[in-house]
Scaffold this active site. Sequence first.
Site, mmCIF file in Angstrom:
data_model
loop_
_atom_site.group_PDB
_atom_site.id
_atom_site.type_symbol
_atom_site.label_atom_id
_atom_site.label_comp_id
_atom_site.label_asym_id
_atom_site.label_seq_id
_atom_site.Cartn_x
_atom_site.Cartn_y
_atom_site.Cartn_z
ATOM 1 N N GLN A 192 -2.350 -11.989 15.017
ATOM 2 C CA GLN A 192 -2.205 -13.000 13.964
ATOM 3 C C GLN A 192 -3.236 -14.121 14.087
ATOM 4 O OE1 GLN A 192 1.976 -14.008 14.350
ATOM 5 N NE2 GLN A 192 2.517 -11.846 14.221
ATOM 6 N N ASP A 211 0.783 6.104 15.507
ATOM 7 C CA ASP A 211 0.426 4.688 15.482
ATOM 8 C C ASP A 211 -0.524 4.391 16.635
ATOM 9 O OD1 ASP A 211 0.878 1.713 16.323
ATOM 10 O OD2 ASP A 211 1.726 1.828 14.306
ATOM 11 N N HIS A 231 2.694 -16.038 8.793
ATOM 12 C CA HIS A 231 2.363 -15.831 10.195
ATOM 13 C C HIS A 231 1.054 -15.068 10.358
ATOM 14 C CE1 HIS A 231 3.905 -12.041 8.894
ATOM 15 N NE2 HIS A 231 3.888 -11.491 10.081
ATOM 16 N N ASN A 244 -0.140 -6.869 7.389
ATOM 17 C CA ASN A 244 0.425 -6.463 6.104
ATOM 18 C C ASN A 244 0.527 -7.657 5.154
ATOM 19 O OD1 ASN A 244 0.723 -3.761 6.836
ATOM 20 N ND2 ASN A 244 2.777 -4.091 7.645
ATOM 21 N N SER A 245 1.012 -8.785 5.658
ATOM 22 C CA SER A 245 1.110 -9.986 4.826
ATOM 23 C C SER A 245 -0.267 -10.489 4.415
ATOM 24 C CB SER A 245 1.874 -11.090 5.571
ATOM 25 O OG SER A 245 3.239 -10.747 5.718
ATOM 26 N N GLN A 294 8.637 -8.924 -0.833
ATOM 27 C CA GLN A 294 7.433 -9.759 -0.702
ATOM 28 C C GLN A 294 6.333 -9.406 -1.698
ATOM 29 O OE1 GLN A 294 6.193 -11.581 3.024
ATOM 30 N NE2 GLN A 294 4.382 -10.273 2.967
ATOM 31 N N HIS A 322 4.622 -1.756 11.236
ATOM 32 C CA HIS A 322 3.950 -0.502 11.569
ATOM 33 C C HIS A 322 4.516 0.661 10.757
ATOM 34 C CE1 HIS A 322 1.883 -2.027 15.292
ATOM 35 N NE2 HIS A 322 2.819 -2.952 15.133
ATOM 36 N N THR A 363 -2.662 -0.227 12.333
ATOM 37 C CA THR A 363 -1.969 -1.004 11.301
ATOM 38 C C THR A 363 -2.373 -2.472 11.331
ATOM 39 O OG1 THR A 363 -0.066 -1.383 12.753
ATOM 40 C CG2 THR A 363 -0.008 0.577 11.348
ATOM 41 N N GLU A 379 -1.475 -8.241 1.653
ATOM 42 C CA GLU A 379 -0.715 -8.473 0.420
ATOM 43 C C GLU A 379 -1.114 -9.777 -0.252
ATOM 44 O OE1 GLU A 379 3.319 -8.027 1.702
ATOM 45 O OE2 GLU A 379 3.128 -5.856 1.963
ATOM 46 N N ALA A 383 13.006 -11.130 1.427
ATOM 47 C CA ALA A 383 12.529 -11.136 0.045
ATOM 48 C C ALA A 383 11.701 -9.883 -0.221
ATOM 49 C CB ALA A 383 11.682 -12.382 -0.220
#
Length: 458
Positions: A385, A120, A360, A364-365, A345, A25, A142, A368, A343
């Site tokens: 998720q 948020d 997961h 954000n992942s 990422q 977030h 987010t 990306e 890492a």
Amino acid sequence: MARQEQGSDGVCRRVVVFPLPFEGHMSPMLQLAELLHARGLAVTVLHTDFNAPDPARHPELAFVPSHETLPDGDATPGAGTDIVAQLLALNGACERPFREALASLLLGQRPPDVACVVVDGQWYTALGAASGLGVPVLALRTDSAAMFRSMLAFPRLRDAGYIPVKDERLDELVAELEPLRVRDLIRVDSSDTDALCGFIARVAAAMRASASGVVLNTFDAIEALELTKIQEELSCPAFAVGPLHMMCPAPADHSLHRPDRSCLAWLDAHPPRSVLYVSLGSVASVDPGVFEEMAWGLASSGVPFLWVVRPGSVHGVGTEATPRMPDGIDEEVRTRGKVVTWAPQREVLAHEAIGAFWTHCGWNSTLESICAGVPVLAQPCFADQTVNARYLTHQWGIGLELGDVIERARVAKTARMVMTGKEGGRMRERARQLKLQTNQCVASSLAIESLARYMLSL
């Protein structure tokens, strides 16, 4: 240097932002703050003491702590696995400190004056508090538009009998929210269903009662229909300003963890699209048995892998201790894999050695991976998720599901499939096409400009 935007009275304008103190977030909120600053708005980051951001990383922004007092016990962030209880506790503990800090900013107000507040979307108490002080307030979501749409629909889903989830309906499509199945609806297995429903109801009610607008970290190329449905349901405007990490003028480190950058040199020694990147994000954790199956599945897959195993990622190990690899697997790690505690990422996903991302499916992942053109293995853990995983696998066609039960033979087979199989090749091509669409969307987007103009009009 960015010029200071002015209102009709000639006074410079400021935006106050209030991020939720978790990495998934915090990062998009600070990215939004940087984008607004780049367009001439002054920005103050009002933040909790818990997981406070580092002002030295953002010299262009002002920082004001709220000095909250968090409750003792399992509801304290980081002290347990009940995410809903933690969010409820944070909202309760931070409402008064947020109101007092914001009131203090307003009382001592001098140019640039406050045009609006952005909180948020999980801060339902802050939405009401800011509105109560007479300040226009916007909510930053987010998560995905599909997730937010699911939250707005939650009371109807409960009335229709979808909630609580029944085993016999798990694979039933939810007509209002296709392609979602019942099993894909928002869930937090460690939390009480009534508490989850109550939290979602508070968030939705605060949005409808207090928000002057909603800001979403998404874009038309992937969620046009969902954005249209949201706009039809809300009386306030919705701004799709994502992907925020691509919109920022320069990459910035918003991470609460220190990345091990040695993994980039390790990737340099590998051929293109040969390495499977594995990371379950900054909050999700798994049982020791699942961790062991993941490890042995990677070991027997024959696939080179870069695995993020952060402290706190395995239940029962402790939030400060890094989980140990199962006995006997060290040789596999030394010859084909690299394990790091964190890492960089975005740089990892952009590296040509990465062939797929075991994730997961946090938003954000997810963004990306889409922006990098990397297909995924989906292992959703909780909350949004499951929604994101369904879209990755069945809406956008760039992912494979690992299934509800993580078992080493299936892990090995699915890893080989995505890295070297025909289906993996087809997903990689779809991911490449989606990346091209994303780049075109980013190049032509005026969403941030529209948002900044709207803020100045409030």
